[in-house]
Enzyme design. Sequence first.
Site, PDB file in Angstrom:
ATOM      1  CG  ASP A  77      -1.831   1.190   1.245  1.00 42.83           C
ATOM      2  OD1 ASP A  77      -1.412   2.292   0.836  1.00 42.83           O
ATOM      3  OD2 ASP A  77      -2.997   1.023   1.640  1.00 42.83           O
ATOM      4  CG  HIS A  78       1.380   4.330  -3.131  1.00 44.26           C
ATOM      5  ND1 HIS A  78       0.102   4.038  -3.519  1.00 44.26           N
ATOM      6  CD2 HIS A  78       1.477   5.675  -3.219  1.00 44.26           C
ATOM      7  CE1 HIS A  78      -0.527   5.152  -3.852  1.00 44.26           C
ATOM      8  NE2 HIS A  78       0.288   6.167  -3.677  1.00 44.26           N
TER       9      HIS A  78
ATOM     10  CG  HIS B 243      -4.193   4.668  -0.548  1.00 43.85           C
ATOM     11  ND1 HIS B 243      -3.340   3.601  -0.569  1.00 43.85           N
ATOM     12  CD2 HIS B 243      -4.386   5.013  -1.851  1.00 43.85           C
ATOM     13  CE1 HIS B 243      -3.022   3.309  -1.832  1.00 43.85           C
ATOM     14  NE2 HIS B 243      -3.650   4.153  -2.616  1.00 43.85           N
TER      15      HIS B 243
HETATM   16  C1  BG6 Z   1      -3.611   4.839  -6.162  1.00 40.56           C
HETATM   17  C2  BG6 Z   1      -4.974   4.961  -6.754  1.00 40.56           C
HETATM   18  O1  BG6 Z   1      -3.535   3.735  -5.297  1.00 40.56           O
HETATM   19  O2  BG6 Z   1      -3.301   6.014  -5.435  1.00 40.56           O
HETATM   20  C3  BG6 Z   1      -5.096   6.194  -7.619  1.00 40.56           C
HETATM   21  O3  BG6 Z   1      -5.251   3.806  -7.526  1.00 40.56           O
HETATM   22  C4  BG6 Z   1      -4.669   7.412  -6.854  1.00 40.56           C
HETATM   23  O4  BG6 Z   1      -6.420   6.361  -8.080  1.00 40.56           O
HETATM   24  C5  BG6 Z   1      -3.306   7.190  -6.226  1.00 40.56           C
HETATM   25  O5  BG6 Z   1      -4.628   8.509  -7.741  1.00 40.56           O
HETATM   26  C6  BG6 Z   1      -2.944   8.336  -5.313  1.00 40.56           C
HETATM   27  O6  BG6 Z   1      -1.621   8.201  -4.916  1.00 40.56           O
HETATM   28  P1  BG6 Z   1      -0.765   9.480  -4.537  1.00 40.56           P
HETATM   29  O7  BG6 Z   1       0.520   8.921  -4.040  1.00 40.56           O
HETATM   30  O8  BG6 Z   1      -0.634  10.289  -5.772  1.00 40.56           O
HETATM   31  O9  BG6 Z   1      -1.555  10.182  -3.491  1.00 40.56           O
END
Ligand code: BG6
Length: 524
Positions: A210-211, A273
């Site tokens: 989960d980045h 997230h």
């Molecule tokens: C991803 C989603 O996991 O996270 C995207 O699939 C979203 O829809 C993105 O735009 C948001 O990541 P960050 O790091 O740009 O906030």
Amino acid sequence: MIANGGAKRGFAPETQDESPCHTGGSELSEIPPCTLVLFGATGDLTSRKIIPALFSMHTQGLLPPDFQVVAFARRPKTDTSFREDLQHSIRQFASRLNADGEEWTKFAASVYYVQSDLDDAEGYQRLSQRLLELEKGQAQRRLFYLATPPDYFSTIIQHLGTAGLNQAEGPDGWARIIIEKPFGTDLESARQLNNLLRPVFKEDQIYRIDHYLGKETVQNILVLRFANQIFEPLWNQKYIDNIQITVAETLGMEGRGAFFEHAGITRDIVQNHALQVLTLIAMEPPCSLNADAIRDEKVKVLRSIRPIEGHEAVAASTVRGQYGPGVTAEGEAVSGYREEGNVDPHSSTETFAAFRFHLDNWRWSGVPFYVQAGKRLAKRTTSVRIQFKAVPEVLFARQACSGVQPNVLTLRIQPDEGASLEIGSKTPGPQLQVHPVEMNFEYGSSFNAPIRDAYERLILDAIRGDASLFARDDEVEAAWSIITPILEAWRDLSCPLFPNYQAGSWGPEAANTLLREGTVWTRP
Ligand code: BG6
């Protein structure tokens, strides 16, 4: 033969006498050679995130010596043509990195391509052979990265098992697997995926990404809470009135309409997230910074979220939205969701969702946790807003002094990373007037270092064998247990009249009905 995720795991020392700031897994300087095997090598995620992260790590000297990437994909390519494609991606998606210098040449020389259908057993035998050749008799340390669409997960996992690639030869070897989101589309499918993984990879070999957990500011939540004495005594229902988590994006579909139609914002952002952020805010202090100790506490939070089940509860505690045409903050006219590519012109997919959660535990009883997430909102911001209770209405209120506001601690996860605390202060002058002022901390000015992409940290942790920032099986299932009944009820309840907010706005007005009196949504 061993089939493990590496002996030394966790964010923290396993014995009391090691440094408490040890960052888990192997020390950077000790990381032995390993190979990352990339599935989904010709996909968007590889070009935009994984390869830029790996190349950036290479330029910072963060990769182990003799680190290699082996791409396993269907399209006919050679090592050379694949390297050229990657160079092009760096130029396109990571222009801050120099894809034309000596460092690129060095990095590209360690990238290889194995062409095969993902469902071809013989292809996995060739992969195995290629890995043995590249390892030149060294210990087998292999990180399989599943960056494909989820439909392929099951095929790949089963073939890896059949080919024996789930196990590593030798006492110093390991085999680990990184799985990209979405991890299932509901509780049942997440369980199925876990059940599919279990006979092939042990839990300590599995890294569910989960980045958000790789973001510095998300990691800072634990540091802020547990490395500072001043917050913890106040961090409970006695002093906190409500907590808001906002994940607002200005972007629309960006070519991802086909995916988003089936996902919606709740599966795409909230189940993973937003709930990850919530658990870090709400969890009890873990008994150590070890991966399982942290994840045990996060699971306890998820299990204490009061279920929102049944039509009535879902209607009262959730709001859905979908954007129509509008104008962005930059003045650009943009189309509505139903006009985006690969989207049903009558779509009922939600591009905005807001929730009021309650945690039935000792610390948070009576404190609402409001969560909102949306696409095409007015401003890109991810933040946590912690509103403290108001002071007793004596003293200043008696003086008809109107400016006394509750304290608010805001954690800015992105952009403009940092934190601020609103406190009441006397307005200069002969009268007693109170005005909220801000104490502000900014990452940018406090640390003379750029904030690295989350993928860099996560890939490094998987290489080091530190699973603290990855989701465990029970954690993913607990998150789906909260979200699935809501999605089911939405399917049955009549859909709001979509579109119900304009692109470039802050979402549907109805979201305000979730808030208790005196509370407003974060609108930075
Ligand atoms: C991803 C989603 O996991 O996270 C995207 O699939 C979203 O829809 C993105 O735009 C948001 O990541 P960050 O790091 O740009 O906030």
